[in-house]
Structure formats: C-alpha cells, structure tokens
Design a protein around this motif. Sequence first.
Motif, mmCIF file in Angstrom:
data_model
loop_
_atom_site.group_PDB
_atom_site.id
_atom_site.type_symbol
_atom_site.label_atom_id
_atom_site.label_comp_id
_atom_site.label_asym_id
_atom_site.label_seq_id
_atom_site.Cartn_x
_atom_site.Cartn_y
_atom_site.Cartn_z
ATOM 1 N N VAL A 32 -2.144 3.254 -9.933
ATOM 2 C CA VAL A 32 -3.386 2.492 -10.074
ATOM 3 C C VAL A 32 -3.491 1.513 -8.909
ATOM 4 O O VAL A 32 -2.685 0.597 -8.785
ATOM 5 C CB VAL A 32 -3.425 1.719 -11.403
ATOM 6 N N PRO A 33 -4.466 1.685 -8.016
ATOM 7 C CA PRO A 33 -4.612 0.784 -6.866
ATOM 8 C C PRO A 33 -4.723 -0.678 -7.310
ATOM 9 O O PRO A 33 -5.450 -1.011 -8.244
ATOM 10 C CB PRO A 33 -5.912 1.258 -6.214
ATOM 11 N N GLY A 34 -3.956 -1.526 -6.628
ATOM 12 C CA GLY A 34 -3.970 -2.949 -6.925
ATOM 13 C C GLY A 34 -3.054 -3.363 -8.053
ATOM 14 O O GLY A 34 -2.825 -4.562 -8.255
ATOM 15 N N GLU A 35 -2.512 -2.397 -8.786
ATOM 16 C CA GLU A 35 -1.658 -2.719 -9.932
ATOM 17 C C GLU A 35 -0.249 -2.158 -9.798
ATOM 18 O O GLU A 35 0.731 -2.873 -10.022
ATOM 19 C CB GLU A 35 -2.302 -2.216 -11.226
ATOM 20 N N LEU B 119 6.824 4.078 -2.505
ATOM 21 C CA LEU B 119 7.953 4.742 -3.155
ATOM 22 C C LEU B 119 8.558 5.857 -2.325
ATOM 23 O O LEU B 119 9.521 6.482 -2.763
ATOM 24 C CB LEU B 119 7.491 5.324 -4.500
ATOM 25 N N MET B 120 8.026 6.123 -1.145
ATOM 26 C CA MET B 120 8.418 7.327 -0.417
ATOM 27 C C MET B 120 9.908 7.372 -0.081
ATOM 28 O O MET B 120 10.483 8.459 0.018
ATOM 29 C CB MET B 120 7.579 7.476 0.852
ATOM 30 N N ASP B 121 10.540 6.223 0.075
ATOM 31 C CA ASP B 121 11.967 6.212 0.403
ATOM 32 C C ASP B 121 12.867 6.303 -0.820
ATOM 33 O O ASP B 121 14.074 6.549 -0.692
ATOM 34 C CB ASP B 121 12.323 4.943 1.182
ATOM 35 N N ASP C 236 11.294 2.138 -14.300
ATOM 36 C CA ASP C 236 10.295 1.119 -13.976
ATOM 37 C C ASP C 236 10.368 0.835 -12.475
ATOM 38 O O ASP C 236 11.398 0.393 -11.970
ATOM 39 C CB ASP C 236 10.569 -0.150 -14.778
ATOM 40 N N VAL C 237 9.268 1.076 -11.764
ATOM 41 C CA VAL C 237 9.258 0.894 -10.308
ATOM 42 C C VAL C 237 8.320 -0.227 -9.866
ATOM 43 O O VAL C 237 8.020 -0.353 -8.681
ATOM 44 C CB VAL C 237 8.847 2.213 -9.606
ATOM 45 N N GLN C 238 7.876 -1.035 -10.806
ATOM 46 C CA GLN C 238 6.886 -2.058 -10.472
ATOM 47 C C GLN C 238 7.367 -2.984 -9.351
ATOM 48 O O GLN C 238 6.588 -3.406 -8.500
ATOM 49 C CB GLN C 238 6.529 -2.880 -11.717
ATOM 50 N N ARG C 239 8.660 -3.293 -9.345
ATOM 51 C CA ARG C 239 9.187 -4.199 -8.325
ATOM 52 C C ARG C 239 9.213 -3.567 -6.931
ATOM 53 O O ARG C 239 9.470 -4.264 -5.932
ATOM 54 C CB ARG C 239 10.600 -4.639 -8.709
ATOM 55 N N MET C 240 8.952 -2.274 -6.856
ATOM 56 C CA MET C 240 8.960 -1.594 -5.556
ATOM 57 C C MET C 240 7.616 -1.687 -4.834
ATOM 58 O O MET C 240 7.485 -1.188 -3.713
ATOM 59 C CB MET C 240 9.355 -0.125 -5.742
ATOM 60 N N LYS C 241 6.636 -2.311 -5.440
ATOM 61 C CA LYS C 241 5.347 -2.496 -4.770
ATOM 62 C C LYS C 241 5.548 -3.430 -3.581
ATOM 63 O O LYS C 241 6.101 -4.524 -3.717
ATOM 64 C CB LYS C 241 4.313 -3.069 -5.731
ATOM 65 N N LYS C 242 5.112 -3.006 -2.383
ATOM 66 C CA LYS C 242 5.388 -3.740 -1.153
ATOM 67 C C LYS C 242 4.124 -4.420 -0.622
ATOM 68 O O LYS C 242 3.090 -3.786 -0.435
ATOM 69 C CB LYS C 242 5.934 -2.781 -0.092
ATOM 70 N N ARG C 243 4.238 -5.724 -0.357
ATOM 71 C CA ARG C 243 3.106 -6.468 0.193
ATOM 72 C C ARG C 243 2.731 -5.961 1.586
ATOM 73 O O ARG C 243 1.569 -6.038 1.989
ATOM 74 C CB ARG C 243 3.443 -7.965 0.260
ATOM 75 N N ASP C 244 3.712 -5.440 2.329
ATOM 76 C CA ASP C 244 3.437 -4.975 3.679
ATOM 77 C C ASP C 244 3.238 -3.463 3.757
ATOM 78 O O ASP C 244 3.257 -2.883 4.849
ATOM 79 C CB ASP C 244 4.567 -5.387 4.624
ATOM 80 N N CYS C 245 3.017 -2.813 2.621
ATOM 81 C CA CYS C 245 2.790 -1.370 2.620
ATOM 82 C C CYS C 245 1.514 -1.064 3.405
ATOM 83 O O CYS C 245 0.460 -1.646 3.135
ATOM 84 C CB CYS C 245 2.653 -0.845 1.190
ATOM 85 N N PRO C 246 1.570 -0.152 4.379
ATOM 86 C CA PRO C 246 0.378 0.148 5.178
ATOM 87 C C PRO C 246 -0.717 0.878 4.409
ATOM 88 O O PRO C 246 -1.837 0.996 4.897
ATOM 89 C CB PRO C 246 0.925 1.023 6.313
ATOM 90 N N SER C 247 -0.382 1.351 3.205
ATOM 91 C CA SER C 247 -1.381 2.049 2.402
ATOM 92 C C SER C 247 -1.986 1.182 1.312
ATOM 93 O O SER C 247 -3.161 1.355 0.965
ATOM 94 C CB SER C 247 -0.767 3.299 1.762
#
Length: 341
Positions: free
Chosen positions: A162-165, A172-174, A233-244
């Motif tokens: 979900v974009p933004g959430e 997650l690609m790595d 649970d992968v919520q903590r893997m959301k990256k502020r500097d993710c280019p996408s």
Amino acid sequence: MTDRYSRQVLFPGIGRSGQNSLQTKHVLIIGAGALGAANAEMIVRAGVGQVTIVDRDYVDFSNLQRQNLYTEQDAVDRMPKAEAARKRLAAVNSDVHITALTQDADAAFLEQITARNHIDLIVDGTDNFDVRFILNDVAQKKRIPWVYGACVASGGLSMLIVPGETPCLHCLMDTMPGTGATCDTAGIISPAVQMTASVQTAEALKWLSGNTEALRGTIFSFDLWKNQFSSVDVQRMKKRDCPSCGTEPVYPFLSYERTTKFAVLCGRDTVQIRPADVTKRNLAQLADHIKQTTTITHQNGFLLSFQQTPYTVTAFRDGRVLIQGVSSVEESKRVYYQYFQ
C-alpha cells in the motif's frame, strides 16, 4: 442483487456493504498465466465490478497443468491468454465487465493504462521481477495498492503493498526471500499456484470490500511439500530514502530506453522481441510476405504463427514477436532479423 453472492454476503467479513463495495471496484490483473488466471477467476466469481486482464502470451500445452482457465482447444488455436481468459470468465459471471488486452506490460503501457482508468487495485500475476519493479514504481507514483505474488516448485509468497503505508518492493528487494529458482529450473506444482493466488485474492477482497482492519500486513510464505509456513512483519524495512517510495521518489524503473527489448519467457524455450517503436502490425500484410517463403500455421485476429524449422515464430498485432525453440537471445535475434528487419 440476486442470490449469486448470498454465501459471500453471509460471511461477516464482507456482508452486504462489502459486497456492494466490490461491485464498484476496478481491478487490473497483470499477467494471465498461473497466478493471474487463478486470481482472475476468484475475483470475477466474487463479483468485483470491473476487471482488466493484461498478458503478452498465448496458450501453450505446457500451461494446462496449472493454468486453470484454459483448455486444450485454446492451446491448439494459440489463443492469447488475456482473450481466452476473458471469454471463459464472461461465461462464468456476466455481471462483471471484463477487458482483455494482449499487450506487453512495459513502463509506457502501465503508465498509460493507470492514467486513463481509475484502478482500485493491481494484482501481480507476472513471472519476472523486471515487470514487478516497473509495476511497483507505477503503483507508487499513482498511489495504487497492489498485491505481490510469486511461486515456484512447491512454494510461494505474497504481500499487499500500500503506497504511503507499507514498504514497497524496492525497499524489500535485498531481503525478499527466494533462491533464484524459476519454473524453468525447478518446475512448479498446481497447489502452490492455488495457495499463492488464494492468499493474494483474500487480501484483495479485504481491501476492496473496505475491511482494511483484517489485512495481514506481512509477507506470507510457504512450502507445501516441506510443510513450512511463515509470516514476517516487514514494516520496519520501509526506507525513507527508497527511490521508489521514499520522501523524494524518482521511480527509477520507469526510465526506459527506446531500444528493441529481448526477454526470455518463463517455462518455455521462447524469447520475446519487442521493437523499439512498437506500432500496430498489419497481420494481413505480414501474412502475404510470409507466404512467399513458408507456410502460416496459425492465424486469428490477434496473432500470426509460422514454422521456420526448428523454430516457431509468432507475431502479434502490437508489434511483438515470440520465437519458440531458441536456446539464447542471440539465436532469437538471428531468426527475428531474417523476417522483421
């Protein structure tokens, strides 16, 4: 409303209001192979109001072991999967407006279709990560949720993005679980397809019916042969500097060069060639040209096939060409330029 959906309405998770919501939604399904076909059937039977199915390939006998919408006659006729799926699903549920597009899901196309249509959810039925990363960038840019899904051998995994959430696929690609195996190298069994698609569709129905509190919020993975299941649970893997999906997104996978693209199709000794400037191909004119040197084996309103032993060459209206029986991209280029230079 007829009693077609009565058992679904009785289910407390959906109910009458959820069913009414489903009938107003538009789902875009990218890929009509194993996962796409299974998701499409469940979504159409559930009464989602509008479904658009996009696939670049035609039905082959090797598909029938796991792709539940297709018949032997579809394989004989080399029917485009999107069109064969539309025909079958229209007979299943005439309440649903179904659009079939025999089209390569590249960056330009995905940006166009999401700009021209209101899409409530995208379902991933693709067979490669190149398309998934393009899909991910389009979904982030257009703020459209999408359900990731992949399966091989006896296992699979899925996640609603979900974009933004949630973290996006690029975040997650790595860390995305996987061994690099494909259906070409490890094969696949039908139960793994159905399990993955069921998890995908369950999340889709939750989102589309407005029951977001029931969303899983994890990556779910399994192996039916090894009897293994996990939910991470992968919520903590959301990256502020993710280019996408970060604070300053640049959507890197939407940058595409206008060059001819070559792609190996999963599960078949086939290479797809997409010309740099894809235009609608005149199949009648092509047929006249091909008949001068060889015999046309299949022709319908969507494609034309001919045999150039040991290869089978199929040309689509949108300009793409599939060459079956090749062992490498270089080999496919030699065959392609012989007829389409």
